[in-house]
Design a protein around this motif. Structure first.
Motif, short mmCIF file in Angstrom:
data_model
loop_
_atom_site.label_atom_id
_atom_site.label_comp_id
_atom_site.label_asym_id
_atom_site.label_seq_id
_atom_site.Cartn_x
_atom_site.Cartn_y
_atom_site.Cartn_z
N LEU A 69 0.82 -1.21 0.00
CA LEU A 69 0.00 0.00 0.00
C LEU A 69 0.85 1.26 0.00
N THR A 70 1.97 1.23 0.68
CA THR A 70 2.87 2.38 0.68
C THR A 70 3.41 2.64 -0.72
N THR A 71 3.75 1.57 -1.41
CA THR A 71 4.20 1.70 -2.80
C THR A 71 3.08 2.26 -3.67
N ALA A 72 1.84 1.76 -3.44
CA ALA A 72 0.69 2.24 -4.22
C ALA A 72 0.42 3.71 -3.95
N LEU A 73 0.58 4.14 -2.70
CA LEU A 73 0.36 5.55 -2.38
C LEU A 73 1.41 6.42 -3.05
N SER A 74 2.66 6.00 -3.03
CA SER A 74 3.71 6.76 -3.73
C SER A 74 3.41 6.84 -5.22
N SER A 75 2.95 5.74 -5.79
CA SER A 75 2.59 5.74 -7.21
C SER A 75 1.42 6.66 -7.49
N ALA A 76 0.45 6.69 -6.57
CA ALA A 76 -0.72 7.56 -6.73
C ALA A 76 -0.32 9.02 -6.74
N ILE A 77 0.57 9.39 -5.82
CA ILE A 77 1.04 10.78 -5.77
C ILE A 77 1.83 11.13 -7.03
N GLU A 78 2.69 10.22 -7.46
CA GLU A 78 3.46 10.45 -8.69
C GLU A 78 2.53 10.59 -9.90
N GLN A 79 1.50 9.73 -9.96
CA GLN A 79 0.56 9.79 -11.07
C GLN A 79 -0.22 11.10 -11.05
N PHE A 80 -0.63 11.53 -9.87
CA PHE A 80 -1.33 12.80 -9.73
C PHE A 80 -0.46 13.95 -10.24
N GLU A 81 0.78 13.97 -9.82
CA GLU A 81 1.67 15.07 -10.21
C GLU A 81 1.98 15.03 -11.70
N LEU A 82 2.12 13.81 -12.26
CA LEU A 82 2.43 13.67 -13.68
C LEU A 82 1.27 14.14 -14.55
N ILE A 83 0.06 13.72 -14.22
CA ILE A 83 -1.10 14.01 -15.07
C ILE A 83 -1.57 15.44 -14.90
N THR A 84 -1.54 15.96 -13.68
CA THR A 84 -2.08 17.31 -13.43
C THR A 84 -1.03 18.40 -13.56
N GLY A 85 0.23 18.05 -13.45
CA GLY A 85 1.27 19.06 -13.46
C GLY A 85 1.35 19.84 -12.16
N GLN A 86 0.67 19.38 -11.12
CA GLN A 86 0.68 20.04 -9.82
C GLN A 86 1.53 19.23 -8.83
N SER A 87 2.03 19.89 -7.82
CA SER A 87 2.74 19.20 -6.74
C SER A 87 1.75 18.89 -5.62
N PHE A 88 1.90 17.71 -5.03
CA PHE A 88 1.08 17.36 -3.87
C PHE A 88 1.79 17.90 -2.64
N GLU A 89 1.26 18.98 -2.09
CA GLU A 89 1.98 19.71 -1.04
C GLU A 89 1.31 19.62 0.33
N HIS A 90 0.50 18.61 0.54
CA HIS A 90 -0.19 18.46 1.82
C HIS A 90 0.66 17.66 2.80
N ASP A 91 0.51 17.97 4.08
CA ASP A 91 1.18 17.23 5.14
C ASP A 91 0.41 15.95 5.37
N LEU A 92 0.91 14.85 4.83
CA LEU A 92 0.17 13.60 4.79
C LEU A 92 0.84 12.51 5.61
N THR A 93 0.06 11.82 6.42
CA THR A 93 0.53 10.60 7.08
C THR A 93 -0.32 9.44 6.58
N PHE A 94 0.24 8.24 6.67
CA PHE A 94 -0.43 7.06 6.12
C PHE A 94 -0.33 5.92 7.13
N GLU A 95 -1.44 5.23 7.28
CA GLU A 95 -1.47 4.10 8.22
C GLU A 95 -2.28 2.96 7.63
#
Length: 348
Positions: free
Chosen positions: A16-42
């Protein structure tokens, strides 16, 4: 036994951690935006199927149950035996490299979309909109949330009519669906129809499991659109990808308008419908039956009815429930007015 459970939890956490990293990378790639939120994952060891986004300290936390991973894996194994994603003569859809899809790879796409959906709740301001309430994907997550009231409405929503407030939760779910789907499906390509169909099925696996779990709940109040309605919007997305493959948004007199440099070829639609849209409906029927999402069939009718409604909402200006054939399209129409006002509140 305890060592095995710890090892299994560790593997799920890593996946899931790998999937979350991929999700953030995909978001930034497709939208051209940076994900700048203070995020924790559990990752929480729990058999229930759920995920949530909620405030955590000065930032936001995403939590996912181990049961969500197990449920997605099991469902993909089951539908694989039911011959989902068939193309012809026993062959299945293929990925970009011409390699047939596998249930393991597609389960990872389902997890990727689930995490993109949670990220979109954060990016679109839904956690703030609902006054710090957790945005839970199934009722079984309630015991893992903060004490904030799950139906709290903040001042940003006071400007919309009281009659629209019961629709808020369903609207923000559709918003997160739409953005996550945009990102996962990526850019339209004539050569990638098989991949589109496979990713659409991966998305619907999550939608069907959410509906199954929420159907079990005795908690009052509707917080999610029906799986049929969510699938209707997914299929409409696939339709628009073909209709506007090179579309751009241009400023009109009063609003943004879709503009495409090339008129779509009507003769190509029959082929696209037969290879992507109609098979996507059949795939969804297999998934919903295996998942136990019992109300899905009643909501979409058959592929003729749902394709009629997708075409209707695309081309008919004065829409009404009487012009639509499926319960899915009628719920979508019911939510649209409130959704526009909620989006305005988010952007004010």
């Amino acid at each position: 036994m305890k060592d095995f459970q710890n090892s299994n939890h560790s593997k799920i956490h890593e996946r899931l951690t790998t999937a979350l990293s991929s999700a953030i990378e995909q978001f930034e790639l497709i939208t051209g935006q940076s994900f700048e939120h203070d995020l924790t994952f559990e990752v929480t060891r729990d058999d229930g199927f759920w995920a949530l986004a909620q405030p955590f300290g000065e930032g936001i936390q995403i939590r996912v149950s181990t049961g969500a991973v197990h449920a997605i894996d099991r469902l993909w194994q089951e539908v694989w035996g039911a011959n989902i994603l068939l193309v012809s003569e026993g062959k299945r859809t293929q990925n970009y490299r011409g390699i047939e899809h596998t249930p393991t790879r597609l389960a990872d796409f389902s997890l990727l979309w689930l995490l993109l959906h949670e990220l979109m709740h954060i990016v679109m301001g839904h956690v703030d909109l609902l006054d710090g309430a957790a945005l839970v994907e199934t009722a079984s997550a309630r015991k893992f949330t903060d004490k904030a009231a799950p139906d709290a409405i903040i001042n940003a929503l006071q400007q919309i009519p009281d009659m629209d407030k019961p629709f808020v939760h369903r609207c923000v779910e559709l918003q997160a669906d739409s953005e996550a789907t945009d990102i996962l499906l990526e850019v339209y390509s004539d050569e990638q129809w098989g991949e589109l169909r496979a990713r659409a099925a991966s998305i619907f696996v999550v939608m069907a499991l959410i509906e199954r779990e929420n159907d079990k709940s005795d908690i009052r109040g509707i917080t999610h659109p029906k799986a049929a309605t969510r699938f209707f919007t997914l299929l409409a997305h696939l339709f628009q990808m073909w209709l506007y493959p090179n579309a751009e948004l241009e400023q009109g007199d009063e609003s943004l308008m879709v503009s495409t440099p090339e008129a779509p070829d009507p003769e190509e639609f029959e082929k696209y419908a037969s290879e992507v849209l109609i098979p996507a409906v059949n795939d969804a029927l297999i998934i919903s039956e295996a998942a136990g999402a019992k109300s899905f069939l009643a909501g979409i009718g058959d592929h003729v009815a749902i394709l009629h409604d997708i075409s209707t909402v695309q081309y008919v200006q004065d829409l009404s429930a009487d012009t639509l054939k499926t319960g899915a399209a009628k719920e979508w129409l019911e939510l649209m007015g409130a959704n526009q006002r909620i989006m305005a509140a988010l952007n004010s």
